[in-house]
Write a protein that holds these residues in place. Structure first.
Motif, PDB file in Angstrom:
ATOM      1  N   ALA A 192      38.351  47.779  18.953  1.00 58.58           N
ATOM      2  CA  ALA A 192      38.674  46.716  17.996  1.00 58.58           C
ATOM      3  C   ALA A 192      37.605  46.618  16.909  1.00 58.58           C
ATOM      4  CB  ALA A 192      38.825  45.385  18.725  1.00 58.58           C
ATOM      5  N   LEU A 193      36.335  46.708  17.312  1.00 56.38           N
ATOM      6  CA  LEU A 193      35.261  46.665  16.326  1.00 56.38           C
ATOM      7  C   LEU A 193      35.320  47.883  15.411  1.00 56.38           C
ATOM      8  CD1 LEU A 193      32.278  45.399  18.538  1.00 56.38           C
ATOM      9  CD2 LEU A 193      33.433  44.144  16.723  1.00 56.38           C
ATOM     10  N   ASP A 194      35.707  49.026  15.956  1.00 55.67           N
ATOM     11  CA  ASP A 194      35.845  50.232  15.144  1.00 55.67           C
ATOM     12  C   ASP A 194      36.962  50.076  14.110  1.00 55.67           C
ATOM     13  OD1 ASP A 194      35.150  53.032  14.573  1.00 55.67           O
ATOM     14  OD2 ASP A 194      37.154  53.448  15.361  1.00 55.67           O
ATOM     15  N   THR A 195      38.056  49.416  14.519  1.00 56.19           N
ATOM     16  CA  THR A 195      39.164  49.154  13.589  1.00 56.19           C
ATOM     17  C   THR A 195      38.697  48.256  12.451  1.00 56.19           C
ATOM     18  OG1 THR A 195      40.783  49.372  15.362  1.00 56.19           O
ATOM     19  CG2 THR A 195      41.465  48.160  13.386  1.00 56.19           C
ATOM     20  N   ILE A 196      37.952  47.209  12.786  1.00 56.47           N
ATOM     21  CA  ILE A 196      37.412  46.302  11.758  1.00 56.47           C
ATOM     22  C   ILE A 196      36.481  47.063  10.828  1.00 56.47           C
ATOM     23  CG2 ILE A 196      35.954  44.273  11.382  1.00 56.47           C
ATOM     24  CD1 ILE A 196      37.034  43.178  14.027  1.00 56.47           C
ATOM     25  N   SER A 197      35.666  47.959  11.405  1.00 51.74           N
ATOM     26  CA  SER A 197      34.736  48.746  10.598  1.00 51.74           C
ATOM     27  C   SER A 197      35.482  49.601   9.575  1.00 51.74           C
ATOM     28  CB  SER A 197      33.888  49.631  11.507  1.00 51.74           C
ATOM     29  OG  SER A 197      33.050  50.462  10.747  1.00 51.74           O
ATOM     30  N   ARG A 198      36.569  50.212   9.971  1.00 51.82           N
ATOM     31  CA  ARG A 198      37.329  51.060   9.046  1.00 51.82           C
ATOM     32  C   ARG A 198      37.931  50.258   7.894  1.00 51.82           C
ATOM     33  NH1 ARG A 198      39.302  53.263  13.962  1.00 51.82           N
ATOM     34  NH2 ARG A 198      41.345  52.278  13.626  1.00 51.82           N
ATOM     35  N   LYS A 199      38.167  48.972   8.127  1.00 56.12           N
ATOM     36  CA  LYS A 199      38.790  48.135   7.101  1.00 56.12           C
ATOM     37  C   LYS A 199      37.775  47.433   6.198  1.00 56.12           C
ATOM     38  CE  LYS A 199      42.997  47.230   9.778  1.00 56.12           C
ATOM     39  NZ  LYS A 199      43.892  47.966   8.828  1.00 56.12           N
ATOM     40  N   LEU A 200      36.526  47.234   6.686  1.00 53.37           N
ATOM     41  CA  LEU A 200      35.560  46.447   5.924  1.00 53.37           C
ATOM     42  C   LEU A 200      34.394  47.258   5.382  1.00 53.37           C
ATOM     43  CD1 LEU A 200      35.307  43.163   8.069  1.00 53.37           C
ATOM     44  CD2 LEU A 200      36.709  43.583   6.037  1.00 53.37           C
ATOM     45  N   ASN A 201      33.995  48.296   6.076  1.00 54.96           N
ATOM     46  CA  ASN A 201      32.817  49.055   5.646  1.00 54.96           C
ATOM     47  C   ASN A 201      33.096  49.785   4.325  1.00 54.96           C
ATOM     48  OD1 ASN A 201      31.730  48.160   7.981  1.00 54.96           O
ATOM     49  ND2 ASN A 201      31.264  50.176   8.843  1.00 54.96           N
ATOM     50  N   PHE A 202      32.022  50.062   3.572  1.00 59.38           N
ATOM     51  CA  PHE A 202      32.192  50.666   2.243  1.00 59.38           C
ATOM     52  C   PHE A 202      32.833  52.048   2.316  1.00 59.38           C
ATOM     53  CE2 PHE A 202      28.289  52.639   3.587  1.00 59.38           C
ATOM     54  CZ  PHE A 202      28.269  53.868   2.959  1.00 59.38           C
ATOM     55  N   ASP A 203      32.622  52.756   3.468  1.00 60.05           N
ATOM     56  CA  ASP A 203      33.189  54.091   3.589  1.00 60.05           C
ATOM     57  C   ASP A 203      34.360  54.139   4.565  1.00 60.05           C
ATOM     58  OD1 ASP A 203      31.718  53.541   5.822  1.00 60.05           O
ATOM     59  OD2 ASP A 203      30.658  55.466   5.887  1.00 60.05           O
ATOM     60  N   GLY A 204      34.915  52.963   4.882  1.00 61.29           N
ATOM     61  CA  GLY A 204      36.033  52.924   5.808  1.00 61.29           C
ATOM     62  C   GLY A 204      37.269  53.594   5.241  1.00 61.29           C
ATOM     63  N   ASN A 205      37.957  54.384   6.090  1.00 61.10           N
ATOM     64  CA  ASN A 205      39.133  55.109   5.589  1.00 61.10           C
ATOM     65  C   ASN A 205      40.398  54.256   5.595  1.00 61.10           C
ATOM     66  OD1 ASN A 205      39.612  54.982   8.322  1.00 61.10           O
ATOM     67  ND2 ASN A 205      39.291  57.175   8.697  1.00 61.10           N
ATOM     68  N   GLU A 206      40.281  52.993   6.005  1.00 60.68           N
ATOM     69  CA  GLU A 206      41.420  52.080   5.958  1.00 60.68           C
ATOM     70  C   GLU A 206      41.022  50.776   5.266  1.00 60.68           C
ATOM     71  OE1 GLU A 206      42.950  51.463   9.871  1.00 60.68           O
ATOM     72  OE2 GLU A 206      43.158  53.607  10.331  1.00 60.68           O
ATOM     73  N   ARG A 207      40.172  50.890   4.241  1.00 60.38           N
ATOM     74  CA  ARG A 207      39.652  49.676   3.590  1.00 60.38           C
ATOM     75  C   ARG A 207      40.785  48.806   3.066  1.00 60.38           C
ATOM     76  NH1 ARG A 207      36.107  49.326  -0.764  1.00 60.38           N
ATOM     77  NH2 ARG A 207      34.634  47.860   0.147  1.00 60.38           N
ATOM     78  N   LEU A 208      40.553  47.501   3.151  1.00 57.35           N
ATOM     79  CA  LEU A 208      41.536  46.550   2.646  1.00 57.35           C
ATOM     80  C   LEU A 208      41.696  46.722   1.137  1.00 57.35           C
ATOM     81  CD1 LEU A 208      40.449  43.374   4.643  1.00 57.35           C
ATOM     82  CD2 LEU A 208      42.371  44.884   5.133  1.00 57.35           C
ATOM     83  N   GLU A 209      42.944  46.605   0.653  1.00 53.65           N
ATOM     84  CA  GLU A 209      43.228  46.806  -0.759  1.00 53.65           C
ATOM     85  C   GLU A 209      42.483  45.808  -1.625  1.00 53.65           C
ATOM     86  OE1 GLU A 209      44.442  48.606  -4.070  1.00 53.65           O
ATOM     87  OE2 GLU A 209      44.677  49.335  -1.997  1.00 53.65           O
ATOM     88  N   SER A 210      42.325  44.592  -1.146  1.00 50.80           N
ATOM     89  CA  SER A 210      41.620  43.571  -1.937  1.00 50.80           C
ATOM     90  C   SER A 210      40.167  43.964  -2.156  1.00 50.80           C
ATOM     91  CB  SER A 210      41.700  42.210  -1.234  1.00 50.80           C
ATOM     92  OG  SER A 210      41.178  42.301   0.078  1.00 50.80           O
ATOM     93  N   LEU A 211      39.567  44.629  -1.192  1.00 50.45           N
ATOM     94  CA  LEU A 211      38.193  45.100  -1.357  1.00 50.45           C
ATOM     95  C   LEU A 211      38.134  46.231  -2.378  1.00 50.45           C
ATOM     96  CD1 LEU A 211      36.859  45.148   2.329  1.00 50.45           C
ATOM     97  CD2 LEU A 211      36.411  43.450   0.563  1.00 50.45           C
ATOM     98  N   ASN A 212      39.104  47.153  -2.318  1.00 53.50           N
ATOM     99  CA  ASN A 212      39.138  48.256  -3.290  1.00 53.50           C
ATOM    100  C   ASN A 212      39.327  47.723  -4.711  1.00 53.50           C
ATOM    101  OD1 ASN A 212      38.801  50.335  -1.424  1.00 53.50           O
ATOM    102  ND2 ASN A 212      41.000  50.407  -0.942  1.00 53.50           N
TER     103      ASN A 212
END
Length: 587
Positions: A192-212
């Motif tokens: 679960a923490l890894d999933t959050i990391s992919r969405k929030l971290n600067f190099d996450g491959n599933e970053r949230l669109e609002s962050l992009n």
């Protein structure tokens, strides 16, 4: 397990110069304000030194010095620590031991005022050892051996220790173990923490669109000023262990909402604190190599009822068998089991107000008692009297009668043992009295003794309590020989009643004591022994002074019942002499 084997504290607060030997479970007992807390603080300072101020110096013109022997440093332990740190201490290891000294030369917070030394030790005084000043990696190697100690002070609010994550708090130690266990067992949390990391971290491959989108807008604005520069929002995701650093505990009382620990009274907080230490003992596992954590506790029994004290004691002993060394002060005999008595440090203050730590019973026995069998015998007797550690004085007697009747007798004389902080100890015969007295003298506990007449002619002379050629002793032995002829009892080669004669030796002494020619001589010997702290039963033994016909349990019970029902003076014919003895023994 490695540990602090001994520690010497000089010029620290009330500790002008004290030396203590420590086991893995190391009780400190003594009066209030004797300096037990200062000893704990000195141990903590030795492991994690900070700037000492004027109040921390016994004499601000002298250095604070804390020296310790660290034992149990095996090759396996050395192999487990950082290679560079290992190199800094390896050449100083002598018989799996290391000698470390920390000093601060004057008050102040500057690091330059403190120095760390290491040595291989030696047979001479430690001041004459060859000391190496702070070789590279020494402090770090000490940190490898000992993490920051847990220090629980007696009057501190327990909230921090039980509700705030620190490496030095009980809850911190528990949460560290809990996080490791969860990380190993609950893979879905890690996922679960890894999933959050992919969405929030600067190099996450599933970053949230609002962050992009924010990254794009922010980069455009920055590039108006600095072309070629772009921005990315980074929301770091904590590891599972990092999450636990914000962990705490809440409490809920029946009928009340969940609240913080500090909403409870001191007694409840202390109970929770000791309960968590008990839990820490249960979840800690034996470690062959690694760090040893110093657990320093001031009065762990504070606010606890007797059953809870025993639970805390057992928990601390369990910890001391794993990778913890437990050093604590206590006023409770429940914290010191029979097996711990010889290894307990007794803390006092001398006439100048400085802390004094006397020799432990274990070392005193080795020095004073010759032969392993004799040492084992006296040690066995001491196992059964942990009350001596908490007494101001000790009264030694040698018989079963004394053991049974003296507590009631002294109470009837308004000189109860507890009220006058006196411990009653029963030794194994007259020789045992002298041996016990030698041990008590070495460990700094005042004592007095009650002895039968035979003691004056045997052990007292051999122990130089009275001279062999003393006129009263010589005259008394002559009177004893004459009494033997009149009363038909045999004498041995030393002209003393035979133990295996037709009349038992104690009866012979009783007959001798009854004769007019003997009374003054015995009284003179009594006064001479009394000056040395020994009360001689002038009628032979205690039974004659109490009008006891025999030495049986029924006689003792009847005697004690008669005291309660009829009063002391009516029960005991020689009541004034007994009262005088009770006052003398407890003064």
């Amino acid at each position: 397990m490695h540990k602090i084997d001994w520690i010497r504290i000089r010029n620290f607060r009330s500790c002008d110069d004290v030396l203590l030997n420590f086991e893995s479970y190391a009780p400190l007992v003594g009066y209030n304000n004797a300096g037990k807390s200062n000893i704990l603080k000195a141990v903590k300072w030795f492991l994690r030194p900070t700037g000492l101020q004027d109040k921390d110096f016994t004499d601000t013109e002298e250095k604070v010095l804390v020296t310790a022997k660290i034992s149990g440093i095996s090759q396996e332990l050395l192999d487990s620590i950082d290679e560079n740190h290992r190199e800094s201490i390896s050449s100083f290891i002598n018989d799996e031991s290391l000698y470390i000294k920390m000093e601060q030369r004057s008050p102040g917070g500057a690091k330059g005022l403190r120095k760390l030394f290491v040595s291989v030790g030696g047979e001479t005084d430690e001041d004459d050892w060859e000391w190496r000043v702070n070789p590279n990696g020494l402090q770090e190697a000490m940190h490898d051996l000992f993490p920051e100690p847990i220090f629980v002070q007696s009057m501190d609010n327990a909230t921090d220790d039980v509700s705030k994550f620190k490496t030095t708090s009980t809850i911190g130690k528990l949460l560290q173990q809990l996080s490791s266990r969860i990380e190993n067992e609950q893979h879905e949390l890690v996922d679960a923490l890894d999933t959050i990391s992919r969405k929030l971290n600067f190099d996450g491959n599933e970053r949230l669109e609002s962050l992009n989108q924010f990254d794009q807008i922010a980069s455009e604005k920055v590039q108006d000023f600095f072309p070629g520069i772009s921005l990315k929002v980074h929301v770091p995701t904590p590891s599972l262990s990092k999450l636990f650093t914000d962990g705490t505990v809440k409490v809920q009382e029946q009928g009340r909402d969940i609240a913080d620990v500090d909403s409870l009274g001191h007694g409840a907080q202390r109970s929770i604190q000791m309960a968590l230490i008990r839990l820490l003992a249960e979840v800690s596992t034996q470690s062959a190599v690694g760090q040893t954590t110093l657990l320093l506790i001031d009065e762990p029994e504070l606010y606890l009822h007797p059953q809870a004290i025993e639970l805390v004691r057992d928990a601390l002993k369990s910890l001391s068998m794993t990778n913890y060394q437990v050093v604590f002060s206590t006023h409770s005999s429940l914290m010191v089991e029979q097996e711990d008595v010889p290894y307990t440090n007794i803390v006092r203050k001398n006439v100048g107000g400085n802390t004094l730590v006397t020799e432990r019973i274990a070392e005193a026995i080795q020095e004073e008692i010759e032969g392993n069998l004799n040492q084992a015998r006296i040690l066995f007797e001491i196992y059964n009297m942990n009350q001596i550690l908490f007494a101001d004085r000790v009264l030694i007697a040698e018989g079963a009668t004394e053991q049974s009747v003296l507590p009631d007798l002294f109470k009837a004389c308004s000189r109860s043992f507890s009220a006058h902080k006196t411990a009653l100890v029963i030794a194994d015969g007259c020789r045992g009295i002298h041996k016990m007295g030698k041990i008590l003298t070495r460990i700094g506990i005042p004592f007095k003794a009650l002895v039968d007449i035979d003691y004056a002619f045997t052990t007292a002379v051999n122990a130089n309590l009275i001279a062999a050629d003393d006129a009263d002793i010589l005259n008394a032995k002559q009177a004893l020989a004459e009494s033997a002829l009149r009363n038909n009892f045999e004498l041995d080669g030393n002209n003393l009643p035979q133990k295996t004669g037709s009349r038992k030796a104690y009866i012979a002494y009783e007959l001798f004591a009854e004769e007019d020619a003997s009374i003054d001589l015995i009284s003179n010997v009594h006064e001479k022994l009394k000056q040395n702290g020994y009360w001689l039963w002038k009628k032979g033994a205690i039974e004659q002074h109490l009008s006891l016909e025999a030495k049986t349990t029924n006689d003792w019970i009847t005697f004690k019942v008669n005291i309660k029902e009829n009063g002391f003076d009516e029960t005991v014919d020689d009541h004034q002499n007994i009262r005088d003895m009770a006052v003398w023994a407890t003064s």
